[in-house]
Motif scaffolding. Structure first.
Motif, PDB file in Angstrom:
ATOM      1  N   GLU A 167      41.883  36.486  71.069  1.00  0.00           N
ATOM      2  CA  GLU A 167      41.857  36.788  69.638  1.00  0.00           C
ATOM      3  C   GLU A 167      41.140  38.106  69.365  1.00  0.00           C
ATOM      4  N   LEU A 168      40.065  38.358  70.081  1.00  0.00           N
ATOM      5  CA  LEU A 168      39.319  39.602  69.874  1.00  0.00           C
ATOM      6  C   LEU A 168      40.176  40.815  70.228  1.00  0.00           C
ATOM      7  N   HIS A 169      40.736  40.810  71.431  1.00  0.00           N
ATOM      8  CA  HIS A 169      41.502  41.975  71.873  1.00  0.00           C
ATOM      9  C   HIS A 169      42.837  42.096  71.143  1.00  0.00           C
ATOM     10  N   ALA A 170      43.349  40.967  70.639  1.00  0.00           N
ATOM     11  CA  ALA A 170      44.627  40.995  69.914  1.00  0.00           C
ATOM     12  C   ALA A 170      44.539  41.814  68.636  1.00  0.00           C
ATOM     13  N   VAL A 171      43.334  41.924  68.067  1.00  0.00           N
ATOM     14  CA  VAL A 171      43.174  42.726  66.845  1.00  0.00           C
ATOM     15  C   VAL A 171      43.574  44.169  67.121  1.00  0.00           C
ATOM     16  N   LEU A 172      43.082  44.717  68.225  1.00  0.00           N
ATOM     17  CA  LEU A 172      43.384  46.113  68.555  1.00  0.00           C
ATOM     18  C   LEU A 172      44.831  46.276  68.997  1.00  0.00           C
TER      19      LEU A 172
ATOM     20  N   ALA B 205      44.292  52.118  67.788  1.00  0.00           N
ATOM     21  CA  ALA B 205      43.983  51.188  66.703  1.00  0.00           C
ATOM     22  C   ALA B 205      42.765  51.572  65.878  1.00  0.00           C
ATOM     23  N   VAL B 206      41.753  52.142  66.508  1.00  0.00           N
ATOM     24  CA  VAL B 206      40.479  52.382  65.816  1.00  0.00           C
ATOM     25  C   VAL B 206      40.642  53.184  64.516  1.00  0.00           C
ATOM     26  N   PRO B 207      41.462  54.221  64.478  1.00  0.00           N
ATOM     27  CA  PRO B 207      41.577  54.979  63.219  1.00  0.00           C
ATOM     28  C   PRO B 207      42.090  54.162  62.032  1.00  0.00           C
ATOM     29  N   THR B 208      42.767  53.043  62.293  1.00  0.00           N
ATOM     30  CA  THR B 208      43.306  52.229  61.198  1.00  0.00           C
ATOM     31  C   THR B 208      42.537  50.923  61.005  1.00  0.00           C
ATOM     32  N   LEU B 209      41.461  50.753  61.728  1.00  0.00           N
ATOM     33  CA  LEU B 209      40.694  49.508  61.695  1.00  0.00           C
ATOM     34  C   LEU B 209      40.013  49.337  60.340  1.00  0.00           C
ATOM     35  N   SER B 210      40.138  48.149  59.751  1.00  0.00           N
ATOM     36  CA  SER B 210      39.507  47.851  58.465  1.00  0.00           C
ATOM     37  C   SER B 210      38.259  47.010  58.679  1.00  0.00           C
ATOM     38  N   ASP B 211      37.477  46.841  57.624  1.00  0.00           N
ATOM     39  CA  ASP B 211      36.298  45.980  57.700  1.00  0.00           C
ATOM     40  C   ASP B 211      36.703  44.544  58.037  1.00  0.00           C
ATOM     41  N   THR B 212      37.830  44.117  57.501  1.00  0.00           N
ATOM     42  CA  THR B 212      38.320  42.766  57.794  1.00  0.00           C
ATOM     43  C   THR B 212      38.629  42.609  59.282  1.00  0.00           C
ATOM     44  N   ASP B 213      39.211  43.647  59.878  1.00  0.00           N
ATOM     45  CA  ASP B 213      39.521  43.606  61.309  1.00  0.00           C
ATOM     46  C   ASP B 213      38.236  43.528  62.140  1.00  0.00           C
ATOM     47  N   VAL B 214      37.236  44.311  61.771  1.00  0.00           N
ATOM     48  CA  VAL B 214      35.967  44.293  62.492  1.00  0.00           C
ATOM     49  C   VAL B 214      35.321  42.915  62.384  1.00  0.00           C
ATOM     50  N   THR B 215      35.372  42.336  61.200  1.00  0.00           N
ATOM     51  CA  THR B 215      34.824  40.996  61.007  1.00  0.00           C
ATOM     52  C   THR B 215      35.540  39.976  61.880  1.00  0.00           C
ATOM     53  N   ALA B 216      36.855  40.094  61.985  1.00  0.00           N
ATOM     54  CA  ALA B 216      37.626  39.187  62.830  1.00  0.00           C
ATOM     55  C   ALA B 216      37.204  39.322  64.295  1.00  0.00           C
ATOM     56  N   MET B 217      36.946  40.537  64.744  1.00  0.00           N
ATOM     57  CA  MET B 217      36.501  40.745  66.116  1.00  0.00           C
ATOM     58  C   MET B 217      35.120  40.142  66.338  1.00  0.00           C
ATOM     59  N   ARG B 218      34.227  40.310  65.366  1.00  0.00           N
ATOM     60  CA  ARG B 218      32.882  39.742  65.495  1.00  0.00           C
ATOM     61  C   ARG B 218      32.932  38.214  65.526  1.00  0.00           C
TER      62      ARG B 218
ATOM     63  N   MET C 228      46.234  49.675  79.386  1.00  0.00           N
ATOM     64  CA  MET C 228      46.912  49.333  78.136  1.00  0.00           C
ATOM     65  C   MET C 228      45.900  49.015  77.030  1.00  0.00           C
ATOM     66  N   HIS C 229      44.816  48.323  77.360  1.00  0.00           N
ATOM     67  CA  HIS C 229      43.803  48.027  76.356  1.00  0.00           C
ATOM     68  C   HIS C 229      43.022  49.292  75.962  1.00  0.00           C
ATOM     69  N   GLU C 230      42.883  50.213  76.889  1.00  0.00           N
ATOM     70  CA  GLU C 230      42.280  51.499  76.563  1.00  0.00           C
ATOM     71  C   GLU C 230      43.148  52.222  75.526  1.00  0.00           C
ATOM     72  N   LEU C 231      44.449  52.233  75.770  1.00  0.00           N
ATOM     73  CA  LEU C 231      45.375  52.881  74.839  1.00  0.00           C
ATOM     74  C   LEU C 231      45.380  52.166  73.491  1.00  0.00           C
ATOM     75  N   ALA C 232      45.351  50.839  73.520  1.00  0.00           N
ATOM     76  CA  ALA C 232      45.355  50.079  72.270  1.00  0.00           C
ATOM     77  C   ALA C 232      44.144  50.438  71.413  1.00  0.00           C
ATOM     78  N   ALA C 233      42.979  50.518  72.029  1.00  0.00           N
ATOM     79  CA  ALA C 233      41.773  50.857  71.274  1.00  0.00           C
ATOM     80  C   ALA C 233      41.871  52.266  70.695  1.00  0.00           C
ATOM     81  N   ARG C 234      42.350  53.192  71.494  1.00  0.00           N
ATOM     82  CA  ARG C 234      42.447  54.582  71.037  1.00  0.00           C
ATOM     83  C   ARG C 234      43.389  54.694  69.832  1.00  0.00           C
TER      84      ARG C 234
END
Length: 216
Positions: A140-145, A103-116, A95-101
């Protein structure tokens, strides 16, 4: 006494969900030990609710593998089962593999910052042997995706089976292996920021699939 017409009443669905979450968390954190018998009337008194939402919560917990329910007899906390944990881990990883696949095309800089930011908190918690803090930051990290994937079926499956995997996460985050997760997170975030959905999906899968299948 008359009930004020403006009184909204109790949201029964929220009550059921709250009872479910509290019982689930009590099993995952070890408040209720594997093999312990759970009596609905005692749980109802403990939670300050009627027996109906407790019974409903126990049925949901049985579906997720956290309890073994025998209708008309007893309900016990599931033992630490290697196969059951491994099966749940494999589903959660997929499920997390699918979520990443997704989510990544719509990921914003703000989302990346939240993950970091979440991974920095995760690393600090692991270094301090703060398992609860590590779990919160990891969520919190995985919830972004998961949020960006916007896939209700995916979220439902994760809600059902992640608690069974949580005991394995506790084992990892309370050991030296937790530091390996920091590195995995860094790589996941790097690939997400680069827009490489397939590679990020592979790392997301490995991050969850490498969890131990039972407490040891």
């Amino acid at each position: 006494m008359p009930i004020p017409p403006s009184d909204p009443g109790v949201d029964r669905s929220l009550l059921r969900d709250d009872v479910y979450r509290r019982l689930r968390n009590a099993i995952v954190d070890g408040t209720f030990a594997p093999g312990e018998q759970l009596r609905d009337h005692e749980l109802a008194v403990w939670l300050g609710v009627s027996r109906t939402p407790v019974r409903e919560a126990l049925l949901r917990l049985a579906q997720g593998g956290l309890v073994v329910a025998q209708p008309g007899r007893s309900t016990v906390v599931s033992p630490l089962d290697v196969r059951g944990t491994r099966d749940a881990r494999d589903v959660v990883a997929a499920m997390h593999e699918l979520a990443a696949r997704e989510a990544v095309p719509t990921l914003s800089d703000t989302d990346v910052t939240a993950m970091r930011d979440a991974n920095r908190r995760f690393a600090a918690a692991v270094a301090a042997d703060d398992v609860e803090g590590a779990l919160r930051a990891d969520d919190e990290l995985h919830a972004v995706l998961v949020r960006l994937a916007d896939n209700r079926a995916l979220e439902t499956v994760l809600e059902l089976f992640t608690p069974l995997v949580r005991r394995a996460e506790r084992l990892r985050f309370g050991s030296q292996d937790g530091r390996a997760s920091v590195t995995q997170h860094d790589e996941l975030i790097r690939l997400c920021a680069a827009g490489d959905a397939e590679a990020a999906a592979a790392v997301a899968y490995d991050t969850w699939h490498s969890l131990p299948s039972a407490e040891g």
